[in-house]
Design an enzyme around this catalytic site. Structure first.
Site, PDB file in Angstrom:
ATOM      1  N   LYS A  55      -4.343  26.715  17.492  1.00 39.61           N
ATOM      2  CA  LYS A  55      -5.431  25.812  17.086  1.00 39.61           C
ATOM      3  C   LYS A  55      -6.429  26.595  16.233  1.00 39.61           C
ATOM      4  O   LYS A  55      -6.752  27.748  16.569  1.00 39.61           O
ATOM      5  CB  LYS A  55      -6.108  25.251  18.336  1.00 39.61           C
ATOM      6  CG  LYS A  55      -7.127  24.145  18.078  1.00 39.61           C
ATOM      7  CD  LYS A  55      -7.717  23.648  19.407  1.00 39.61           C
ATOM      8  CE  LYS A  55      -8.643  22.467  19.235  1.00 39.61           C
ATOM      9  NZ  LYS A  55      -9.209  22.000  20.527  1.00 39.61           N
ATOM     10  N   SER A 130      -8.915  17.013  21.015  1.00 42.71           N
ATOM     11  CA  SER A 130      -9.071  17.511  19.667  1.00 42.71           C
ATOM     12  C   SER A 130      -7.942  18.428  19.192  1.00 42.71           C
ATOM     13  O   SER A 130      -7.858  18.735  18.008  1.00 42.71           O
ATOM     14  CB  SER A 130     -10.385  18.289  19.574  1.00 42.71           C
ATOM     15  OG  SER A 130     -10.351  19.427  20.434  1.00 42.71           O
ATOM     16  N   SER A 154      -9.080  18.268  25.752  1.00 43.64           N
ATOM     17  CA  SER A 154      -8.468  18.323  24.420  1.00 43.64           C
ATOM     18  C   SER A 154      -7.050  18.857  24.347  1.00 43.64           C
ATOM     19  O   SER A 154      -6.464  18.879  23.263  1.00 43.64           O
ATOM     20  CB  SER A 154      -9.334  19.154  23.481  1.00 43.64           C
ATOM     21  OG  SER A 154     -10.361  18.350  22.983  1.00 43.64           O
TER      22      SER A 154
HETATM   23  N1  GLN Z   1     -12.954  14.661  23.569  1.00 44.63           N
HETATM   24  C1  GLN Z   1     -13.873  15.629  24.088  1.00 44.63           C
HETATM   25  C2  GLN Z   1     -15.002  15.849  23.095  1.00 44.63           C
HETATM   26  O1  GLN Z   1     -14.954  15.255  22.087  1.00 44.63           O
HETATM   27  C3  GLN Z   1     -13.160  16.860  24.452  1.00 44.63           C
HETATM   28  C4  GLN Z   1     -13.113  17.886  23.406  1.00 44.63           C
HETATM   29  C5  GLN Z   1     -12.445  19.140  23.862  1.00 44.63           C
HETATM   30  O2  GLN Z   1     -11.913  19.237  24.967  1.00 44.63           O
HETATM   31  N2  GLN Z   1     -12.494  20.120  22.998  1.00 44.63           N
HETATM   32  O3  GLN Z   1     -15.899  16.582  23.311  1.00 44.63           O
END
Ligand code: GLN
Length: 459
Positions: A55, A130, A154
């Protein structure tokens, strides 16, 4: 296959999968250098030439790190993250840097400054987020494993959407050194795998205490699981709050089928209650933006990445750099985070959210104290949604995390296991374990995996 041939095959698969838009950086020379390096150290490391996608919020010296943000366009780190060093030491190959929601803020990978990632099974749908780029590459068979990051779901959520294994370790199990900070009390480098064993191998390679991350903890190493003959002697809790009446029928059918399998394998199943579950999403969306607002203050156009408004006074440089460099969702988080931390509102929002986090964590502890070995829940409330469906309404996007945020707030390990499909779209079963009980969680997943026929229709 020799390691050089493997690297070549990865390059070809990366080229063929370009339409997914899952990759932000890769190069043939970088891949060849990786193959050469691994051949030199010998191919008997535990990852032995395994290509792993990374990532793009994990820093690497040989490829740029952008966090899918204009503000870091072209940025190259002077050092490698600890997880990158450990991956390479184990014989792993860094395959590429993957697309994400900008600074890992989002649940669909639509918030990338470099375009959305397409779901490998349906280009009109999102892969989740994400870490959507990493999930899509594993699902498309480009790499057997990938690194993502979790602040609040995410890796588990996109793993469920894409039909791959997603493992979030306990907070502190894996070093955060070189993971670009989002919510420091929540952030965990996490792993995608085609199988439980692939994910576990990568996790075992990257886990462990790191003197460069004061929140990493010494612990016995993670074991690559051997499937058990059955699940006799294990008790599984089904939290009633995770099975609401409006749960998507396909998701419910997938999880029901998995629960029936657990029972058929001799596991005991019983309902439990986690009464503060409904506060998880609001609590997360106060605390994560608060920490993000503080962490993102460093992008000022002076020290990192892009500078706008050069020649103007300092305040104008900040304003131009941050105004043009950050996308809408990141700006929203900074505004919310600054607001909840401001003198007049700190007690009403930030302090309340901290108190709620304590209750949410205590719910899990209480459930595990009653003799439950692991919890079983759906990973997501629906299968992968259509691109654009939640972009106009941030709260709808945040609610995609409804079953994954609480675990992050509590710092627990959790895993999403492919549990069949509904109308062709993957369903994820979430397995939650007590803190630092990754081995138990992985061995449960490895035991279920061969029986779950991940591509079977469940309705
Ligand atoms: N969807 C969550 C957010 O937008 C989780 C993001 C993550 O785990 N990096 O913050």
């Amino acid at each position: 296959m020799t390691i050089a041939a493997e690297a070549l095959a990865v390059a070809e698969r990366l080229e063929r999968s370009a339409s997914l838009n899952a990759v932000l950086a890769w190069s043939r020379p970088a891949l060849e250098a990786e193959a050469l390096r691994v051949s030199r150290i010998g191919s008997d490391g535990p990852l032995a030439g395994m290509p792993v996608a990374i990532k793009d919020n994990i820093v690497t010296t040989d490829l740029p790190t952008t966090c899918a943000s204009r503000i870091l366009e072209g940025y190259r780190s002077p050092y490698d993250a600890t997880v990158i060093e450990r991956l390479r030491l184990a014989g792993g190959l860094v395959a590429c840097k993957t697309n994400l929601d900008e600074f890992a803020m989002g649940s669909s990978t639509e918030h990338s400054a470099f375009g959305r990632v397409r779901h490998p099974l349906d280009p009109d749908r999102v892969p989740g987020g994400s870490s959507g780029g990493s999930a899509a590459l594993v699902a498309a068979g480009v790499v057997p494993a990938a690194l993502g990051s979790e602040t609040g779901g995410s890796v588990r959520q996109p793993a469920a959407f894409c039909g791959v294994v997603g493992v979030k370790p306990s907070y502190g199990r894996v070093s955060r050194f070189g993971l670009v900070a989002f919510g420091s009390s929540l952030d965990c480098v996490s792993v995608f795998g085609r199988t439980v064993s692939d994910a576990a191998r990568v996790l075992a390679a990257i886990a462990g205490h790191d003197p460069r991350d004061a929140t990493s903890r010494p612990a016995p190493p993670v074991q690559v699981p051997v499937p058990r003959a059955d699940l006799r002697g294990l008790t599984f809790g089904l939290p009633t709050e995770y099975f609401p009446p409006d749960l998507d029928p396909g998701v419910r059918a997938g999880v029901d089928r998995a629960v029936a399998l657990v029972q058929a394998l001799g596991g005991t199943v019983r309902p439990v209650s986690l009464p503060h579950t409904r506060y998880a999403v609001p609590t997360y969306y106060v605390l994560a933006p608060a920490e993000a607002a503080a962490n993102l203050a460093r992008y000022d156009g002076v020290r990192y990445g892009v500078r706008r408004g050069a020649g103007l006074d300092l305040r104008s440089v900040y304003r131009a750099t941050r105004g043009q460099g950050f996308g809408r969702e990141v700006q929203r988080r900074i505004l919310v985070g600054t607001y909840v931390l401001s003198a007049g509102y700190y007690d009403a929002y930030y302090a309340k959210a901290q108190a709620a986090r304590v209750r949410i964590t205590a719910d899990f502890e209480a459930a595990f104290l009653t003799g439950v070995d692991a919890l079983l829940t759906p990973t997501t409330p629906t299968p992968a949604f259509r691109a654009g469906a939640k972009m106009a309404d941030p709260v709808q996007m945040y609610l995609a995390d409804i079953f994954v945020s609480a675990v992050s707030l509590a710092g627990l390990p959790a895993l999403s296991l492919p549990a069949g499909r509904s109308e062709g779209l993957p369903i994820g079963l979430q397995i939650i374990a007590p803190s630092f009980e990754e081995d138990r969680m992985l061995s449960i997943a490895a035991t279920l995996e061969p029986h779950l026929s991940a591509t079977a229709e469940v309705r």
